[in-house]
Design a protein around this motif. Structure first.
Motif, short mmCIF file in Angstrom:
data_model
loop_
_atom_site.label_atom_id
_atom_site.label_comp_id
_atom_site.label_asym_id
_atom_site.label_seq_id
_atom_site.Cartn_x
_atom_site.Cartn_y
_atom_site.Cartn_z
N PRO A 11 35.49 46.64 30.72
CA PRO A 11 34.98 45.79 31.81
C PRO A 11 36.07 45.25 32.72
CG PRO A 11 33.88 45.27 29.74
CD PRO A 11 34.96 46.24 29.40
N VAL A 12 37.21 44.88 32.15
CA VAL A 12 38.27 44.33 32.99
C VAL A 12 38.80 45.37 33.97
CG1 VAL A 12 40.11 44.85 31.31
CG2 VAL A 12 40.43 43.02 32.96
N ALA A 13 38.87 46.64 33.52
CA ALA A 13 39.34 47.71 34.41
C ALA A 13 38.32 47.96 35.52
CB ALA A 13 39.61 48.97 33.61
N ALA A 14 37.04 47.98 35.15
CA ALA A 14 35.99 48.18 36.15
C ALA A 14 36.00 47.05 37.18
CB ALA A 14 34.63 48.27 35.47
N VAL A 18 40.25 49.71 38.53
CA VAL A 18 41.31 50.56 37.98
C VAL A 18 40.69 51.55 37.01
CG1 VAL A 18 43.40 50.60 36.55
CG2 VAL A 18 43.07 48.78 38.24
N ARG A 19 41.06 52.82 37.16
CA ARG A 19 40.64 53.85 36.21
C ARG A 19 41.69 53.96 35.12
NH1 ARG A 19 40.52 60.37 36.81
NH2 ARG A 19 38.89 60.81 35.26
N LEU A 20 41.28 53.73 33.88
CA LEU A 20 42.20 53.77 32.75
C LEU A 20 41.90 54.98 31.88
CD1 LEU A 20 44.46 52.50 31.03
CD2 LEU A 20 42.69 51.11 29.91
N LEU A 21 42.92 55.78 31.65
CA LEU A 21 42.83 56.96 30.79
C LEU A 21 43.81 56.82 29.64
CD1 LEU A 21 42.85 59.73 33.58
CD2 LEU A 21 40.84 58.74 32.47
N PHE A 267 47.03 46.53 24.55
CA PHE A 267 46.80 45.11 24.83
C PHE A 267 47.52 44.71 26.11
CE2 PHE A 267 47.61 40.62 24.74
CZ PHE A 267 46.50 40.06 24.14
N GLY A 268 48.77 45.15 26.24
CA GLY A 268 49.55 44.81 27.42
C GLY A 268 48.99 45.41 28.69
N VAL A 269 48.60 46.68 28.63
CA VAL A 269 48.07 47.35 29.82
C VAL A 269 46.79 46.66 30.30
CG1 VAL A 269 46.97 49.48 30.64
CG2 VAL A 269 49.13 49.59 29.39
N LEU A 270 45.90 46.32 29.37
CA LEU A 270 44.66 45.66 29.78
C LEU A 270 44.93 44.27 30.34
CD1 LEU A 270 42.32 46.84 26.90
CD2 LEU A 270 42.12 47.42 29.31
N ASP A 271 45.91 43.58 29.80
CA ASP A 271 46.27 42.28 30.34
C ASP A 271 46.86 42.40 31.74
OD1 ASP A 271 46.55 39.34 29.75
OD2 ASP A 271 48.64 39.80 30.21
N LEU A 272 47.69 43.41 31.96
CA LEU A 272 48.25 43.65 33.29
C LEU A 272 47.15 43.96 34.30
CD1 LEU A 272 51.39 45.77 32.34
CD2 LEU A 272 51.40 43.44 33.25
N ILE A 273 46.18 44.78 33.86
CA ILE A 273 45.05 45.10 34.75
C ILE A 273 44.31 43.82 35.11
CG2 ILE A 273 42.79 46.23 34.84
CD1 ILE A 273 43.97 48.50 33.14
N PHE A 278 47.98 46.30 38.84
CA PHE A 278 47.74 47.61 39.46
C PHE A 278 46.80 47.46 40.66
CE2 PHE A 278 48.39 48.35 34.89
CZ PHE A 278 49.51 49.17 34.94
N ALA A 279 47.08 48.18 41.71
CA ALA A 279 46.25 48.12 42.91
C ALA A 279 44.86 48.68 42.64
CB ALA A 279 46.92 48.89 44.05
N ARG A 280 43.88 48.12 43.30
CA ARG A 280 42.52 48.64 43.20
C ARG A 280 42.51 50.11 43.60
NH1 ARG A 280 37.52 46.44 42.68
NH2 ARG A 280 38.47 44.35 42.58
N GLY A 281 41.81 50.92 42.84
CA GLY A 281 41.76 52.35 43.09
C GLY A 281 42.81 53.15 42.33
N SER A 282 43.66 52.45 41.57
CA SER A 282 44.71 53.13 40.82
C SER A 282 44.15 53.85 39.59
CB SER A 282 45.77 52.13 40.34
OG SER A 282 46.44 51.52 41.41
#
Length: 305
Positions: A11-14, A18-21, A267-273, A278-282
C-alpha cells in the motif's frame, strides 16, 4: 515477468506511485544461491588459473561466506579451509558446531579457530605468509569474499535485471560493500543504487565501496547513497519489530527474508518509499541476496524464526 523477478504490491508503494520489484537472487543458483556465488565466480577462475587446489578464507561462526565457500569446494572438487573468529567447540562435546559450521564441515571445509586478537591480523602480509607455511599453498579470500574480483560477478546482475525490466534504482543490503560496489560498476553511472547498511555506524563503508570500484574499474561513482539508519542495533542484531516485519512480509508475498541482511533491506526500502525518497513513477528493484541458511543458527541462538 521472469521467475526471478517478483512484483511487490505494498500500500505504501501504491500511495507514493512507486513500482517495487524484488529480484530473487536466492533462487538463481539452487546449490549456491545469492550474492556469495557471484562474488566467488571470478575468484574461482583466478584460483584455477593460478594452479591452486585449496581455498582459504575467514569468517564469523555464522558466516554466509564460509558456508558458500564450503559448498563451492564440494561442487568443484577443491579443498577449503575456514579460519573462524572465536573459540573452538569444547573437546568434550558439550559445545556443538552451530548449523552454519556443521554444514560447512559436512561440505568438507577444514575449520580452524582464531581468537579475536589474532583474527584482526587476517589482512597482514606476514600473517598470510604464516598461513601458507602452516596449510600449504592456497588461494586466499578475504572475509565476506569481497575483493576486486568479486565485483564483476555482481556487476553481471545489472545486465540480468535490465534484460527483464527497466528500472530507476537498485537497492541492496550492505555488509562489506562488495555487492553494492559490483552493482555500481555494472550501472556505470546510469540509474541509482541504494545500499542499506546491516551494521551500526556503517558510514565508513562508503570509503570501502569507493576503494573497491576504483581498484576494479578505475572509477569512483556518485550515483549511490548509503542508508545507515536501518541496522536495528548492529550486525546480526534484531528487534521484535524487525522479526514481525519479516513474518508479515512472508505472509503477504510468500518470500522469506533473513534477519541479518534482506529483512533490514526491505524494511528500509519501504520506509524510504513512505518518506518520499523515490520520485513518483519510479521503478525500484530490491535484491534478495540469499543468506537464508542463517535462520538455522538464528533459531539455535534465539529460539525464533
Amino acid at each position: 515477468m521472469s521467475e526471478f523477478l517478483q512484483e511487490i504490491s505494498e500500500p505504501v508503494a501504491a500511495a507514493r506511485g512507486v513500482r517495487l520489484l524484488l529480484w530473487r537472487d536466492d533462487l538463481v543458483h539452487p546449490a549456491l544461491p545469492g550474492n556469495k556465488a557471484r562474488k566467488l565466480k571470478y575468484n574461482l577462475v583466478a584460483a584455477r588459473e593460478q594452479g591452486h587446489h585449496t581455498l582459504l578464507t575467514f569468517g564469523g561462526a555464522y558466516s554466509n561466506h564460509l558456508a558458500a565457500l564450503a559448498t563451492a569446494g564440494r561442487l568443484f572438487g577443491l579443498r577449503t579451509i575456514g579460519l573462524v573468529r572465536g573459540d573452538a567447540p569444547d573437546a568434550s562435546g558439550l559445545a556443538q558446531l552451530n548449523p552454519t559450521l556443521a554444514r560447512a564441515a559436512a561440505d568438507g571445509m577444514e575449520l580452524h579457530y582464531l581468537d579475536r586478537s589474532t583474527y584482526r591480523r587476517r589482512a597482514e602480509p606476514d600473517f598470510i605468509a604464516g598461513l601458507s607455511a602452516r596449510f600449504g599453498p592456497a588461494y586466499v579470500l578475504p572475509e565476506g569474499g569481497t575483493n576486486a574480483l568479486a565485483l564483476p560477478g555482481c556487476a553481471e546482475l545489472v545486465t540480468e535485471i535490465r534484460q527483464q525490466t527497466e528500472f530507476d534504482a537498485l537497492a541492496v543490503a550492505v555488509g562489506t560493500g562488495g555487492t553494492l560496489a559490483g552493482l555500481l560498476t555494472g550501472l556505470a553511472g546510469w540509474q541509482q543504487a541504494i545500499g542499506v547498511a546491516a551494521l551500526k555506524n556503517g558510514g565508513f563503508l562508503r570509503a570501502e565501496i569507493d576503494a573497491l570500484t576504483q581498484q576494479a574499474s578505475g572509477q569512483i561513482f556518485t550515483n549511490y547513497t548509503l542508508q545507515t539508519d536501518y541496522h536495528f542495533g548492529g550486525y546480526a542484531r534484531h528487534s521484535a519489530g524487525l522479526l514481525a516485519f519479516i513474518e508479515e512480509f512472508r505472509g503477504r508475498h510468500g518470500v522469506l527474508l533473513d534477519p541479518i541482511y534482506t529483512g533490514k533491506l526491505l524494511f528500509g526500502v519501504l520506509d524510504l518509499i513512505e518518506h518520499g525518497y523515490f520520485a513518483r513513477g519510479s521503478t525500484v528493484v530490491a535484491i534478495h541476496t540469499g543468506g537464508l541458511q542463517a535462520w538455522a543458527g538464528w533459531q539455535q541462538r534465539f529460539g525464533k524464526g
